[in-house]
Design a protein around this motif. Structure first.
Motif, short mmCIF file in Angstrom:
data_model
loop_
_atom_site.label_atom_id
_atom_site.label_comp_id
_atom_site.label_asym_id
_atom_site.label_seq_id
_atom_site.Cartn_x
_atom_site.Cartn_y
_atom_site.Cartn_z
N ILE A 1 1.56 -9.14 -12.35
CA ILE A 1 1.14 -8.13 -11.67
C ILE A 1 0.37 -7.18 -11.99
O ILE A 1 0.58 -6.50 -12.98
N VAL A 2 -0.96 -6.90 -11.35
CA VAL A 2 -1.86 -6.05 -11.86
C VAL A 2 -1.98 -4.80 -10.82
O VAL A 2 -2.21 -5.10 -9.55
N LEU A 3 -2.22 -3.62 -11.36
CA LEU A 3 -2.30 -2.51 -10.94
C LEU A 3 -3.54 -1.76 -11.26
O LEU A 3 -3.79 -2.13 -12.47
N GLU A 4 -4.10 -0.97 -10.60
CA GLU A 4 -5.28 -0.10 -11.26
C GLU A 4 -5.21 1.28 -10.72
O GLU A 4 -4.54 1.54 -9.64
N ARG A 5 -5.76 2.17 -11.41
CA ARG A 5 -5.67 3.70 -11.31
C ARG A 5 -5.97 3.88 -9.96
O ARG A 5 -7.17 3.58 -9.57
N TYR A 6 -5.11 4.71 -9.20
CA TYR A 6 -5.83 5.29 -7.71
C TYR A 6 -6.63 6.59 -7.98
O TYR A 6 -5.95 7.50 -8.46
N ALA A 7 -7.90 6.67 -7.59
CA ALA A 7 -8.78 7.77 -7.80
C ALA A 7 -8.26 8.90 -7.26
O ALA A 7 -8.73 10.13 -7.76
N ASN A 8 -7.82 8.89 -5.97
CA ASN A 8 -7.36 10.32 -5.35
C ASN A 8 -5.92 10.53 -5.45
O ASN A 8 -5.53 11.06 -4.59
N TYR A 9 -5.47 9.96 -6.35
CA TYR A 9 -3.75 10.42 -6.88
C TYR A 9 -3.69 11.92 -6.84
O TYR A 9 -4.45 12.57 -7.31
N TRP A 10 -2.52 12.29 -6.28
CA TRP A 10 -2.45 13.89 -6.12
C TRP A 10 -2.09 14.58 -7.42
O TRP A 10 -2.62 15.57 -7.55
N ASN A 11 -1.67 13.82 -8.49
CA ASN A 11 -1.52 13.94 -9.83
C ASN A 11 -2.27 13.48 -10.65
O ASN A 11 -1.83 12.69 -11.73
N LYS A 12 -3.57 13.15 -10.48
CA LYS A 12 -4.39 12.27 -11.22
C LYS A 12 -4.62 12.67 -12.73
O LYS A 12 -4.77 12.13 -13.48
N ALA A 13 -4.48 13.90 -12.89
CA ALA A 13 -4.65 14.52 -14.32
C ALA A 13 -3.60 14.21 -15.20
O ALA A 13 -3.72 14.04 -16.56
N ALA A 14 -2.37 13.49 -14.76
CA ALA A 14 -1.32 13.03 -15.49
C ALA A 14 -1.43 11.51 -15.55
O ALA A 14 -0.83 11.04 -16.55
N VAL B 1 0.90 -1.34 0.00
CA VAL B 1 -0.10 0.08 0.00
C VAL B 1 0.81 1.39 -0.14
O VAL B 1 1.71 1.46 1.03
N CYS B 2 0.96 2.09 -1.19
CA CYS B 2 1.79 2.96 -1.17
C CYS B 2 0.91 4.38 -1.53
O CYS B 2 -0.28 4.25 -1.05
N SER B 3 1.58 5.39 -2.46
CA SER B 3 0.80 6.35 -2.68
C SER B 3 1.07 6.86 -4.03
O SER B 3 0.83 8.02 -4.61
N GLY B 4 1.30 5.98 -4.98
CA GLY B 4 1.78 6.22 -6.25
C GLY B 4 0.47 6.28 -7.16
O GLY B 4 -0.74 6.42 -6.79
N PRO B 5 0.61 6.73 -8.45
CA PRO B 5 -0.56 6.64 -9.45
C PRO B 5 -1.55 5.52 -9.46
O PRO B 5 -2.62 5.70 -9.93
N PHE B 6 -0.90 4.25 -9.45
CA PHE B 6 -1.52 3.04 -9.43
C PHE B 6 -1.50 2.32 -8.05
O PHE B 6 -0.45 2.34 -7.43
N ARG B 7 -2.61 1.42 -7.68
CA ARG B 7 -2.55 0.89 -6.53
C ARG B 7 -2.67 -0.68 -6.93
O ARG B 7 -3.05 -1.24 -7.75
N PHE B 8 -2.11 -1.49 -5.81
CA PHE B 8 -1.90 -2.85 -6.11
C PHE B 8 -3.36 -3.66 -6.18
O PHE B 8 -4.25 -3.31 -5.19
N VAL B 9 -3.27 -4.31 -7.07
CA VAL B 9 -4.66 -5.45 -7.22
C VAL B 9 -4.17 -6.76 -6.90
O VAL B 9 -4.95 -7.30 -5.99
N GLU B 10 -3.61 -7.31 -7.75
CA GLU B 10 -2.86 -8.93 -7.62
C GLU B 10 -1.65 -9.09 -8.15
O GLU B 10 -1.04 -8.37 -8.99
N ARG B 11 -1.11 -10.33 -7.73
CA ARG B 11 0.10 -10.86 -8.22
C ARG B 11 0.14 -12.40 -8.09
O ARG B 11 -0.18 -12.85 -7.32
N VAL B 12 0.39 -12.83 -9.45
CA VAL B 12 0.29 -14.31 -9.76
C VAL B 12 2.01 -14.47 -10.05
O VAL B 12 2.37 -13.99 -11.02
N ALA B 13 2.64 -15.15 -9.12
CA ALA B 13 4.11 -15.36 -9.14
C ALA B 13 4.39 -15.87 -10.66
O ALA B 13 3.84 -16.89 -11.21
N GLN B 14 5.55 -15.24 -11.40
CA GLN B 14 5.80 -15.81 -12.83
C GLN B 14 5.07 -15.60 -13.81
O GLN B 14 4.95 -15.87 -14.90
N ASP B 15 3.90 -14.85 -13.58
CA ASP B 15 2.62 -14.82 -14.35
C ASP B 15 2.15 -13.28 -14.64
O ASP B 15 2.44 -12.85 -15.78
#
Length: 506
Positions: free
Chosen positions: A197-210, A181-195
């Motif tokens: 890593i899925v992230l999705e847009r964080y709606a409240n990101y401080w620079n979401k216009a970018a 759990v961080c503060s970047g533009p995308f948040r962690f959704v899931e990870r399947v080893a060797q297959d």
């Protein structure tokens, strides 16, 4: 009846068009990685490929630009104290972590202390001079130092400057990397080893216009040829570390976009000289003359030509010859088979045999094969052991190797390529090299703010370290990226990390 049909069909058609519009606007960026990362915890992580994922997941206090200038990210500015033993940082006030928790000075204090104190931390050495952290107010934090520390700002542009949610980190403990759990533009959704890593847009990101993608999917594909095939077929939008042998054809075809960025890191072979008992049984580990003979058996330019199709610059140090801190008092050795044989005879070693561990990536395996062939001419018998990348790092960490093909992605300040690898008992000192005078010189280089004086100290360090050869440095690669012609906003930054903000699919 027809009017009733029209009445029913119109809202259905509108609904269908609305769904189609929504599907068209929901975009996924698909990125092909050369390896599967290790733990997605900035405090524990070690891999370059993990930093590629962190670039979309975890913002840092500072970042670097295309010219390696340090720029604010979660910070808005900074000021050094008069004695250079305290760094005061002003923070953004509009940032939240992916769990909704507020980012503030208390969060920075928590993260710096976590980096320094957590068991197994690989950031400990990067922040060693930081003695305490003061919360001045909600948007101001002060890092107090035992002594001036010239690389500190540069350290905060990478994982040591990444901020995670204190609440989430405390709750998860050592399992935090499984669901970061961080503060970047995308948040962690899931990870399947060797297959994937899925992230999705964080709606409240401080620079979401970018931010112009809804999801990012990272797919580890160790074989560069397979990565490229997936890009060509439309299964991927971007691949990192394309095979050098493919670049000329890709460029001539003019169907895909490319970037070639000279790295700030290096490619080398780490030798176990004191990490474990394997050093004693290893002919390379026992005698510096055997290591020198091994280096003299190698033709660096030949390696660059065969392995990298000339998409690299030869070198013998932790920074490239083009770097202002390159130590010119230690020249790049040329291949000398006769001298190599003479050194082996002098050391009383005939046909030295050792195992060279290599990650399963195609470029690392090519290096191993070419090194095997070149060194054979001087009398070396090199056996090759391939291991999945994270597994090979664990072997290195335990000292379960004799020699290891290892690439380091590099840091903006030379200290980031030097300290953790050559200072005694540091987390990334896989070779086990430890020398009191070298430690003292490295310490001076970290406390000296004057660039000219630092360069002189780096020259003294080079004279000592390169004589012992705990790492045989080979060359400095070019980051080779290939991506869809529809992808715009790609920034070519020398650390080789793809920034996701500003990227668009036209």
């Amino acid at each position: 009846m027809p009017s009733l049909t029209r009445t029913i069909l119109r809202p259905l058609l509108a609904l269908a068009l609305s769904a189609a519009t929504l599907a068209a606007s929901a975009q996924t960026l698909r990125i092909g990685l050369a390896e599967d990362p290790d733990a997605l915890d900035p405090t524990l992580a070690r891999t370059f490929v993990g930093r590629l994922v962190f670039a979309g997941l975890c913002d840092k206090l500072f970042d670097i630009d295309e010219k390696l200038a340090i720029v604010p990210q979660l910070a808005t500015g900074y000021q050094w104290s008069a004695d250079s033993k305290a760094l005061t940082i002003k923070l953004r006030t509009d940032v939240t972590f992916h769990d909704g928790e507020k980012f503030d000075a208390a969060a920075v204090k928590f993260n710096i202390e976590r980096h320094k104190n957590m068991a197994g931390s690989n950031r400990r050495g990067e922040l060693a001079p930081v003695t305490s952290v003061d919360v001045v107010d909600a948007s101001t934090v002060r890092l107090n130092l035992a002594a001036p520390f010239s690389p500190l700002l540069a350290q905060l542009t990478d994982r040591a400057g990444m901020m995670v949610s204190p609440k989430a980190a405390q709750a998860a403990g050592e399992r935090f990397g499984a669901a970061p759990v961080c503060s970047g533009p995308f948040r962690f959704v899931e990870r399947v080893a060797q297959d994937r890593i899925v992230l999705e847009r964080y709606a409240n990101y401080w620079n979401k216009a970018a931010v112009h993608f809804d999801r990012v999917v990272y797919t580890p594909i160790p074989d560069a040829t397979v990565r490229l095939a997936n890009l060509r077929s439309g299964q991927l939008d971007f691949i990192e570390r394309a095979a050098p042998s493919d670049m000329e054809k890709i460029i001539n075809e003019k169907k895909l976009k490319t970037s070639r960025i000279t790295e700030i890191g290096y490619q080398g072979i780490t030798i176990n000289i004191g990490k474990s008992d394997k050093a004693k049984a290893n002919p390379l580990g026992r005698d510096a003359r055997v290591r020198e003979a091994f280096e003299l058996s190698l033709d660096r330019q030949g390696l660059v030509q065969v392995v990298m199709d000339n998409e690299a610059i030869v070198g013998n140090q932790w920074v490239a010859p083009s770097n202002t801190n390159f130590a010119r008092n230690v020249a790049i050795p040329k291949r000398d088979i006769n001298r190599a044989k003479a050194l082996l005879k002098e050391a009383g070693v005939t046909n030295p045999s050792f195992t060279l561990v290599t990650p399963t990536t195609s470029d690392a395996q090519r290096i191993a094969l070419v090194v095997q062939a070149m060194s054979r001419e001087a009398g070396f018998d090199v056996k090759i052991q391939a291991a999945e990348f994270a597994t090979s790092l664990n072997m290195a960490d335990k000292g379960d190797f004799e020699a290891y093909v290892l690439a380091w992605s590099g840091r903006p300040d030379p200290d980031g390529n030097l300290y953790s690898f050559h200072a005694c008992k540091q987390p990334l000192n896989y070779s086990g090299y430890c020398d009191a005078e070298t430690d003292a010189l490295i310490k001076q280089s970290r406390e000296t703010l004057d660039p000219a004086q630092r360069k002189k100290l780096f020259e003294q360090v080079a004279a000592r370290v390169l004589k012992e050869r705990p790492i045989v440095y080979l060359y400095h690669r070019k980051w080779l990226w290939v991506y869809s012609p529809k992808l715009t906003g790609v920034r070519e930054i020398p650390d080789g990390l793809l920034r996701l903000t500003g990227l668009k699919m036209s």
